[in-house]
Scaffold this motif. Structure first.
Motif, PDB file in Angstrom:
ATOM      1  N   HIS A  57       0.821  -1.214   0.000  1.00 22.71           N
ATOM      2  CA  HIS A  57       0.000   0.000   0.000  1.00 22.71           C
ATOM      3  C   HIS A  57       0.856   1.265   0.000  1.00 22.71           C
ATOM      4  O   HIS A  57       0.332   2.347  -0.204  1.00 22.71           O
ATOM      5  CB  HIS A  57      -0.959  -0.006   1.188  1.00 22.71           C
TER       6      HIS A  57
ATOM      7  N   GLN B 198     -12.630   0.152   7.503  1.00 22.04           N
ATOM      8  CA  GLN B 198     -13.048  -1.245   7.492  1.00 22.04           C
ATOM      9  C   GLN B 198     -14.160  -1.441   8.526  1.00 22.04           C
ATOM     10  O   GLN B 198     -14.463  -0.557   9.295  1.00 22.04           O
ATOM     11  CB  GLN B 198     -11.861  -2.164   7.809  1.00 22.04           C
TER      12      GLN B 198
ATOM     13  N   TYR C 162      -3.206   4.849   7.933  1.00 17.49           N
ATOM     14  CA  TYR C 162      -2.537   4.710   9.232  1.00 17.49           C
ATOM     15  C   TYR C 162      -2.006   3.300   9.354  1.00 17.49           C
ATOM     16  O   TYR C 162      -0.921   3.049   9.845  1.00 17.49           O
ATOM     17  CB  TYR C 162      -3.532   5.006  10.355  1.00 17.49           C
ATOM     18  N   ASN C 163      -2.797   2.346   8.916  1.00 17.46           N
ATOM     19  CA  ASN C 163      -2.311   0.967   8.757  1.00 17.46           C
ATOM     20  C   ASN C 163      -2.765   0.467   7.379  1.00 17.46           C
ATOM     21  O   ASN C 163      -3.320   1.234   6.592  1.00 17.46           O
ATOM     22  CB  ASN C 163      -2.782   0.055   9.906  1.00 17.46           C
ATOM     23  N   THR C 164      -2.514  -0.794   7.086  1.00 20.10           N
ATOM     24  CA  THR C 164      -2.807  -1.303   5.745  1.00 20.10           C
ATOM     25  C   THR C 164      -4.301  -1.212   5.457  1.00 20.10           C
ATOM     26  O   THR C 164      -5.102  -1.787   6.192  1.00 20.10           O
ATOM     27  CB  THR C 164      -2.357  -2.774   5.624  1.00 20.10           C
ATOM     28  N   PRO C 165      -4.683  -0.518   4.409  1.00 24.19           N
ATOM     29  CA  PRO C 165      -6.108  -0.436   4.070  1.00 24.19           C
ATOM     30  C   PRO C 165      -6.567  -1.702   3.334  1.00 24.19           C
ATOM     31  O   PRO C 165      -5.745  -2.524   2.964  1.00 24.19           O
ATOM     32  CB  PRO C 165      -6.167   0.786   3.154  1.00 24.19           C
ATOM     33  N   PRO C 166      -7.883  -1.854   3.123  1.00 25.04           N
ATOM     34  CA  PRO C 166      -8.390  -3.022   2.377  1.00 25.04           C
ATOM     35  C   PRO C 166      -8.160  -2.808   0.877  1.00 25.04           C
ATOM     36  O   PRO C 166      -9.064  -2.402   0.153  1.00 25.04           O
ATOM     37  CB  PRO C 166      -9.873  -3.042   2.747  1.00 25.04           C
ATOM     38  N   CYS C 167      -6.924  -3.070   0.451  1.00 21.85           N
ATOM     39  CA  CYS C 167      -6.435  -2.615  -0.866  1.00 21.85           C
ATOM     40  C   CYS C 167      -7.301  -3.102  -2.030  1.00 21.85           C
ATOM     41  O   CYS C 167      -7.650  -2.317  -2.914  1.00 21.85           O
ATOM     42  CB  CYS C 167      -5.007  -3.091  -1.070  1.00 21.85           C
ATOM     43  N   PHE C 168      -7.602  -4.388  -2.039  1.00 22.85           N
ATOM     44  CA  PHE C 168      -8.310  -4.921  -3.196  1.00 22.85           C
ATOM     45  C   PHE C 168      -9.727  -4.352  -3.280  1.00 22.85           C
ATOM     46  O   PHE C 168     -10.235  -4.070  -4.371  1.00 22.85           O
ATOM     47  CB  PHE C 168      -8.338  -6.455  -3.149  1.00 22.85           C
TER      48      PHE C 168
END
Lengths: 360, 360
Positions: free
Chosen positions: A41, A73, A235-241
């Motif tokens: 990301h 999320q 801020y942290n890993t987003p729901p990329c897909f």
């Protein structure tokens, strides 16, 4: 096999063009040599995708510059907690209850704020949307919360309540991007992505920037809107897909001609089904006429057995997931943006034939 | 184009077989006529997928029957809040700090509980893992929290601390399913899926059933573990597609021969790189030998300029994302389960050549 028509309430059908785009790029996202699913990301390509997604969403939905777009999320349900924690901690807020999800939102808010129920449609089994006169709004609420479209009961706000200067907050999970709205009338709009915006796992929040306040210290970091606004939703890993699919859905809407075309098509689709209901003495519609949703059409056959027969025979015709929600029973056809006119025409014809064949 | 090797720390490379499975089923999940992305989470096919995913995970990771497997959202970061809210509300808990994420976990817990820092490796810039003797554990803590593998610093716990009967909690986001562990030694294990379990958007929690207590009333509903345990992780719409990819990753592991094979392969892969570091007077490894991670190999060239040159030249050789995390700098190769031996061999050779060419 011919692709069936999927009338599920969510997760729900995607436009075939969106699936084709996903397939086309599956092993190689724009020359990077890897799938979008494998991409960090923090890469330029992914951050560009996020920027492009926000920009296209802002353009298509006419979101003014004084609103932030956040990617979160946890679905709409997580927002049931976030909203009072961010905007009404221990203070008063108004909830208008027109269905299952607005009720759940109010119950959750009650943990964190002083909830006033300004209206509850339970007396008519959530078949109506209140008029302005019916609302018992507080003068000192931090916000007024509504659910713009009630997936389960098939009702939808046609014009939004006047809350004077108190921020209006809307759960638009099941009708976001289905019609033009005036975003500036809202303090905050939120939606899970799995109905009109793509697939599950992504929640969109549109928030007026002046509402991005510091929260109390004891609010979990990922439940604070400022965490997302201050970090470009990373801020942290987003729901990329899920963000990627959202972009593909937005691109598809743009190619269709934007919200003008989508809104007109949604009106036409809903009219096909409501015309059958109105011209029939067989079906019993659930929603009152003036509250009818353009997204979820709810109705009953004259008996439970006929409802079951309807679901089964429709399935055999390639018309899937017409069964109503377990909370209300009966039948429901969800006809979000991605449902084709042809699918609705086929369903309307099936409904006419089924009534003819099963009339006493 | 030949597929490059992607050494990103997460989201990270997927096995090509997993991408092929996704492609194969993209328009039609197991004869349902629709993509898994379009399928309602209440459908038989999707609920079966969830059951199969849990069962296969339980089998491959030897998870005892007295542990629940939960599917959540929000990444490991959301767990930083959930854990104290569920297991130590206003009470004492111990945190062992061996890197960035364990530090963040402790900081977040501090909002909700009385946090005691039992160890902090900051004095050696997080290049070590403490021995049992170095730990200042409380006798009355509700739990002891560790991070089993420190993605940023490239360190990893080889044997876990003895906490007597106090539940041990581990953030295993970057080494879950990379080796056999004795799950029964833990009270709770959690992990974001985007490193060893698939793609972003899904968080796995493995929790001992006796720890599934009622929380205080003011805990947000989706931050309570009981909400997930009581509703088969479907209180609201779960991150369906990420669960599907998790199942495909589990199936791939099973086809490889299970964790025995995976663990051995991970040891071999890491040895290839550490052997280069150990036989070189050019590279400066970050992690101390006894604390070295099998998942993330961290090192520096003799200068910042050479680090940058390394990243650039590696990229041209199809070895991507070798840049270290911004918090520590330098270089990092993440070699999770899905990274092929061939990719690591190619990187090891590149490292040798690069050192040869750039030696003073």
């Amino acid at each position: 096999m011919k692709r069936p028509y999927n009338f599920a309430a969510g997760p729900s059908t995607l436009a075939i063009d969106v699936l084709q785009e996903i397939e086309h790029e599956l092993y190689d996202y724009q020359g990077t040599g890897m799938s979008i699913m494998e991409m960090t990301h923090r890469s330029k390509a992914f951050m560009q995708l996020c920027d492009d997604t926000k920009a296209l969403f802002r353009k298509l939905y006419s979101i003014p510059e004084n609103y932030e777009i956040l990617f979160l999320q946890g679905g709409a349900t997580m927002q049931f907690s976030c909203i009072p924690l961010n905007l009404a901690n221990k203070k008063k807020c108004d909830y208008i209850i027109t269905g299952n999800f607005s009720k759940k939102a109010a119950q959750e808010a009650n943990k964190f704020a002083e909830v006033h129920i300004a209206y509850d449609a339970k007396e008519n089994n959530y078949s109506s949307i209140p008029t302005q006169d019916e609302l018992d709004l507080s003068s000192d609420a931090e916000y007024v919360h509504i659910c713009s479209n009630n997936t389960i009961y098939g009702t939808q706000w046609k014009s939004y309540p006047n809350t004077n200067s108190i921020p209006l907050i809307a759960d638009m999970s099941s009708d976001i991007l289905s019609r033009k709205i005036d975003v500036s009338k809202f303090g905050l709009i939120y939606a899970g992505a799995q109905k009109n915006l793509g697939i599950a796992g992504l929640t969109i929040v549109i928030i007026r920037k002046d509402l991005l306040q510091d929260t109390e210290n004891d609010v979990p970091v990922l439940l604070q809107y400022k965490t997302y606004a201050d970090n470009d939703s990373m801020y942290n890993t987003p729901p990329c897909f899920s963000i990627y699919v959202f972009f593909k859905v937005l691109s598809w809407i743009e190619k269709q001609g934007g919200l003008d075309v989508i809104e007109k098509r949604n009106e036409e689709k809903a009219k096909l089904l409501y015309d059958v209901l109105d011209s029939s003495d067989f079906y019993i519609p659930h929603a009152q006429k003036e509250a009818r949703s353009l997204m979820n059409v709810t109705f009953n056959c004259p008996s439970v057995e006929l409802n079951e027969k309807f679901v089964e025979e429709a399935k055999n015709e390639g018309l899937l997931n017409i069964k109503g929600h377990r909370a209300v029973g009966g039948l429901r056809a969800s006809i979000y943006n991605a449902m084709e006119v042809e699918g609705v025409e086929k369903l309307a014809n099936f409904m006419k034939n089924f009534a003819e064949r099963n009339r006493k």
